[in-house]
Design a protein around this motif. Structure first.
Motif, PDB file in Angstrom:
ATOM      1  N   LEU A  13       0.817  -1.223   0.000  1.00 56.17           N
ATOM      2  CA  LEU A  13       0.000   0.000   0.000  1.00 56.17           C
ATOM      3  C   LEU A  13       0.851   1.273   0.000  1.00 56.17           C
ATOM      4  CD1 LEU A  13      -2.770  -1.063   2.559  1.00 56.17           C
ATOM      5  CD2 LEU A  13      -2.865  -1.139   0.058  1.00 56.17           C
ATOM      6  N   ALA A  14       2.111   1.157  -0.341  1.00 53.95           N
ATOM      7  CA  ALA A  14       2.998   2.315  -0.279  1.00 53.95           C
ATOM      8  C   ALA A  14       2.596   3.423  -1.240  1.00 53.95           C
ATOM      9  CB  ALA A  14       4.440   1.891  -0.557  1.00 53.95           C
ATOM     10  N   ALA A  15       1.901   3.077  -2.323  1.00 51.45           N
ATOM     11  CA  ALA A  15       1.533   4.083  -3.329  1.00 51.45           C
ATOM     12  C   ALA A  15       0.094   4.571  -3.163  1.00 51.45           C
ATOM     13  CB  ALA A  15       1.725   3.502  -4.728  1.00 51.45           C
ATOM     14  N   ARG A  16      -0.571   4.176  -2.092  1.00 48.69           N
ATOM     15  CA  ARG A  16      -1.976   4.563  -1.922  1.00 48.69           C
ATOM     16  C   ARG A  16      -2.109   6.080  -1.749  1.00 48.69           C
ATOM     17  NH1 ARG A  16      -3.667   2.262   3.985  1.00 48.69           N
ATOM     18  NH2 ARG A  16      -5.711   2.465   3.007  1.00 48.69           N
ATOM     19  N   ASP A  17      -3.248   6.598  -2.160  1.00 51.22           N
ATOM     20  CA  ASP A  17      -3.552   8.010  -1.921  1.00 51.22           C
ATOM     21  C   ASP A  17      -3.900   8.214  -0.449  1.00 51.22           C
ATOM     22  OD1 ASP A  17      -3.164   8.792  -4.542  1.00 51.22           O
ATOM     23  OD2 ASP A  17      -5.239   8.338  -5.110  1.00 51.22           O
ATOM     24  N   TYR A  18      -3.704   9.418   0.007  1.00 51.43           N
ATOM     25  CA  TYR A  18      -4.091   9.742   1.382  1.00 51.43           C
ATOM     26  C   TYR A  18      -4.778  11.107   1.367  1.00 51.43           C
ATOM     27  CZ  TYR A  18      -3.974   9.789   6.472  1.00 51.43           C
ATOM     28  OH  TYR A  18      -4.335   9.794   7.800  1.00 51.43           O
ATOM     29  N   PRO A  19      -6.062  11.130   0.938  1.00 49.11           N
ATOM     30  CA  PRO A  19      -6.766  12.415   0.815  1.00 49.11           C
ATOM     31  C   PRO A  19      -7.057  13.080   2.149  1.00 49.11           C
ATOM     32  CG  PRO A  19      -8.262  10.576   0.420  1.00 49.11           C
ATOM     33  CD  PRO A  19      -6.888   9.993   0.511  1.00 49.11           C
ATOM     34  N   GLN A  20      -6.908  12.361   3.247  1.00 48.59           N
ATOM     35  CA  GLN A  20      -7.185  12.957   4.562  1.00 48.59           C
ATOM     36  C   GLN A  20      -6.291  14.165   4.828  1.00 48.59           C
ATOM     37  OE1 GLN A  20      -6.846   9.759   3.847  1.00 48.59           O
ATOM     38  NE2 GLN A  20      -8.008   8.394   5.201  1.00 48.59           N
ATOM     39  N   ARG A  21      -5.038  14.083   4.406  1.00 47.45           N
ATOM     40  CA  ARG A  21      -4.114  15.187   4.709  1.00 47.45           C
ATOM     41  C   ARG A  21      -4.531  16.484   4.012  1.00 47.45           C
ATOM     42  NH1 ARG A  21       1.412  17.051   3.332  1.00 47.45           N
ATOM     43  NH2 ARG A  21       1.573  15.542   1.643  1.00 47.45           N
ATOM     44  N   PRO A  22      -4.734  16.510   2.691  1.00 45.08           N
ATOM     45  CA  PRO A  22      -5.155  17.773   2.082  1.00 45.08           C
ATOM     46  C   PRO A  22      -6.526  18.234   2.567  1.00 45.08           C
ATOM     47  CG  PRO A  22      -5.182  15.995   0.466  1.00 45.08           C
ATOM     48  CD  PRO A  22      -4.475  15.475   1.672  1.00 45.08           C
ATOM     49  N   ALA A  23      -7.415  17.287   2.874  1.00 45.78           N
ATOM     50  CA  ALA A  23      -8.747  17.682   3.342  1.00 45.78           C
ATOM     51  C   ALA A  23      -8.671  18.383   4.696  1.00 45.78           C
ATOM     52  CB  ALA A  23      -9.649  16.452   3.423  1.00 45.78           C
ATOM     53  N   LEU A  24      -7.864  17.864   5.616  1.00 53.81           N
ATOM     54  CA  LEU A  24      -7.747  18.494   6.926  1.00 53.81           C
ATOM     55  C   LEU A  24      -6.965  19.797   6.855  1.00 53.81           C
ATOM     56  CD1 LEU A  24      -7.257  15.351   9.188  1.00 53.81           C
ATOM     57  CD2 LEU A  24      -9.184  16.959   9.240  1.00 53.81           C
ATOM     58  N   LEU A  25      -6.017  19.880   5.949  1.00 57.18           N
ATOM     59  CA  LEU A  25      -5.330  21.159   5.759  1.00 57.18           C
ATOM     60  C   LEU A  25      -6.282  22.211   5.202  1.00 57.18           C
ATOM     61  CD1 LEU A  25      -1.872  19.985   4.333  1.00 57.18           C
ATOM     62  CD2 LEU A  25      -2.338  20.965   6.592  1.00 57.18           C
ATOM     63  N   ARG A  26      -7.202  21.773   4.371  1.00 53.36           N
ATOM     64  CA  ARG A  26      -8.232  22.691   3.868  1.00 53.36           C
ATOM     65  C   ARG A  26      -9.122  23.155   5.013  1.00 53.36           C
ATOM     66  NH1 ARG A  26     -12.201  19.382   0.667  1.00 53.36           N
ATOM     67  NH2 ARG A  26     -12.757  18.881   2.813  1.00 53.36           N
ATOM     68  N   ASP A  27      -9.504  22.235   5.897  1.00 53.21           N
ATOM     69  CA  ASP A  27     -10.307  22.620   7.061  1.00 53.21           C
ATOM     70  C   ASP A  27      -9.560  23.619   7.934  1.00 53.21           C
ATOM     71  OD1 ASP A  27     -12.399  20.977   6.324  1.00 53.21           O
ATOM     72  OD2 ASP A  27     -11.831  19.324   7.647  1.00 53.21           O
ATOM     73  N   LEU A  28      -8.269  23.387   8.110  1.00 55.81           N
ATOM     74  CA  LEU A  28      -7.476  24.312   8.915  1.00 55.81           C
ATOM     75  C   LEU A  28      -7.428  25.693   8.270  1.00 55.81           C
ATOM     76  CD1 LEU A  28      -5.585  25.052  11.216  1.00 55.81           C
ATOM     77  CD2 LEU A  28      -3.704  24.035   9.921  1.00 55.81           C
ATOM     78  N   ALA A  29      -7.245  25.729   6.959  1.00 49.54           N
ATOM     79  CA  ALA A  29      -7.240  27.021   6.267  1.00 49.54           C
ATOM     80  C   ALA A  29      -8.563  27.744   6.454  1.00 49.54           C
ATOM     81  CB  ALA A  29      -6.946  26.811   4.781  1.00 49.54           C
ATOM     82  N   ALA A  30      -9.659  26.978   6.466  1.00 52.35           N
ATOM     83  CA  ALA A  30     -10.966  27.587   6.686  1.00 52.35           C
ATOM     84  C   ALA A  30     -11.046  28.196   8.082  1.00 52.35           C
ATOM     85  CB  ALA A  30     -12.059  26.543   6.493  1.00 52.35           C
ATOM     86  N   LEU A  31     -10.517  27.482   9.082  1.00 56.08           N
ATOM     87  CA  LEU A  31     -10.523  28.024  10.445  1.00 56.08           C
ATOM     88  C   LEU A  31      -9.696  29.298  10.525  1.00 56.08           C
ATOM     89  CD1 LEU A  31     -10.187  25.052  12.954  1.00 56.08           C
ATOM     90  CD2 LEU A  31     -12.233  26.111  12.038  1.00 56.08           C
ATOM     91  N   GLN A  32      -8.545  29.279   9.865  1.00 56.87           N
ATOM     92  CA  GLN A  32      -7.663  30.434   9.930  1.00 56.87           C
ATOM     93  C   GLN A  32      -8.248  31.658   9.229  1.00 56.87           C
ATOM     94  OE1 GLN A  32      -4.236  28.367   8.270  1.00 56.87           O
ATOM     95  NE2 GLN A  32      -3.171  28.448  10.235  1.00 56.87           N
TER      96      GLN A  32
END
Length: 411
Positions: free
Chosen positions: A350-369
């Motif tokens: 699974l080394a090449a799997r996508d991990y959309p959680q990281r960009p999604a949570l960074l987007r949430d953080l940007a919204a908070l900021q």
């Protein structure tokens, strides 16, 4: 004056690698004679000087004798009659016990060049047993030189050292210094493997050692074994060239699984809180720097919630960000997400799997900021609100910001 380039500089030169530091040994001199030549003293434990022109470190040729257990239990002897071969004999590995004279001649009395060609980490002599730090150093070299194996007789020697309790005498600062350097090498998993094979891991970090042989659900962990997963996560951190706090957090993220009762295997309910507690204990024992310690506890406690974040409600994601203190410490939050991504990818196949959680949570953080808390507070005060009501207004604005961006594609 007879001066020789020694140790890692000679080794790396022969391997065709960039030479980072140049260490020199001088033969036939005394501290006074070096001072008279303009060398500057810098050594605390034994005579080391800075060359007056190049500022490279220069040490007097020396021998050493074991006087007590542990790292500090040595007595050093320097004298004009100490030979280069005697100095090289006290070094840890044959590949580090070579020297080059100023005319370019290679001095290799213990077969370092042979072991470089054989890709072998081998001790110079039985004096290896006198310094337990050498176990850590060898494990670190195994993580750096990934195609080198450990000589069977050297592994046997390290096992005897562990059984004799030498590792137990190591001071925390030196353990952390060597392990931190090993975590930053090309394949940190090999350091863990070597320490485990010789028995040192069980003495230095039983929390890590007991992860091996503990099963996990194969649906999420095709590699099944928790220890095998740990090694994959560490090497994923190295692959992306993650900073030390991320690698240390990866090392500690699943410690709680080693305390799951066997009748509850392969599930590990509530292992996150146990992992955070064990990470804190390990950090205190090794006297780990604050940035590594804090990130390790955070990742241990929250990594499962981060993995599940795409299915969480906006309210739950807001609580996650606030628990992580993400609005105040966005850089640490970003490192936490990176460690979680390495955890998700550190699984067999699974080394090449996508991990959309990281960009999604960074987007949430940007919204908070983007929420202007000062303006909201001022508006609430103008409307006659006070205290808790102002806090509620800010929370509502934060939640609205996260909901508003929920349908936007991740950056």
């Amino acid at each position: 004056m007879q001066m020789y380039l020694v140790g890692g500089a000679v080794r790396d030169e022969l391997l065709g690698l960039p030479v980072q530091d140049r260490d020199w040994v001088v033969v036939g001199e005394t501290p006074k004679s070096l001072l008279d030549k303009g060398f500057l003293p810098v050594g605390k434990d034994f005579p080391v000087f800075l060359h007056p022109e190049t500022h490279d470190e220069v040490a007097l040729a020396r021998t050493e004798r074991k006087t007590a257990s542990g790292y500090h239990g040595f007595q050093f002897h320097t004298a004009p009659d100490v030979t280069l071969e005697e100095d090289l004999a006290r070094r840890d590995l044959t590949i580090n016990a070579m020297a080059r004279a100023e005319d370019g001649t290679l001095i290799d009395p213990y077969g370092g060049q042979r072991d470089l060609a054989a890709r072998c980490l081998r001790h110079v002599s039985d004096a290896f047993v006198e310094d337990p730090v050498r176990i850590l150093r060898l494990a670190r070299f195994a993580a750096r030189f990934t195609d080198f194996s450990v000589a069977p007789e050297t592994m046997a020697l390290m096992r005897r050292m562990v059984e004799a309790g030498e590792v137990d005498a190591l001071v925390a600062e030196r353990v952390w210094q060597e392990l931190a350097r090993g975590l930053m090498e090309r394949r940190p998993s090999r350091m863990i493997e070597v320490l485990r094979e010789c028995g040192a891991l069980a003495r230095l970090a039983p929390e890590l050692d007991r992860l091996f042989g503990v099963p996990q659900p194969p649906a999420h962990h095709p590699e099944v074994d928790t220890g095998a997963h740990l090694l994959l996560v560490l090497d994923e951190c190295a692959r992306i060239e993650a900073v030390l706090p991320v690698r240390y957090a990866a090392l500690c993220h699943d410690l709680g699984k080693g305390t799951t009762p066997e009748d509850e295997w392969p599930r590990h309910l509530k292992h996150e809180s146990r992992s955070a507690e064990l990470a804190d204990a390990l950090s205190q024992r090794w006297r780990v720097p604050a940035d590594c310690k804090e990130l390790a506890e955070l990742v241990a406690r929250e990594h499962t919630h981060v993995h599940q974040s795409l299915s969480l409600s906006a309210e739950a994601r807001l609580r996650l960000l606030e628990r992580c203190d993400a609005p105040r410490r966005p850089e640490r939050f970003a490192l936490m997400l990176l460690a979680c991504e390495c955890d998700a990818r550190g699984r067999a196949g699974l080394a090449a799997r996508d991990y959309p959680q990281r960009p999604a949570l960074l987007r949430d953080l940007a919204a908070l900021q983007s929420v202007d808390q000062g303006a909201i507070s001022a508006a609430a005060l103008a409307a006659g609100k006070k205290g808790q009501a102002i806090g509620q207004a800010i929370q509502q604005a934060r939640l609205a910001a996260i909901k508003a961006c929920a349908s936007d594609p991740p950056p």
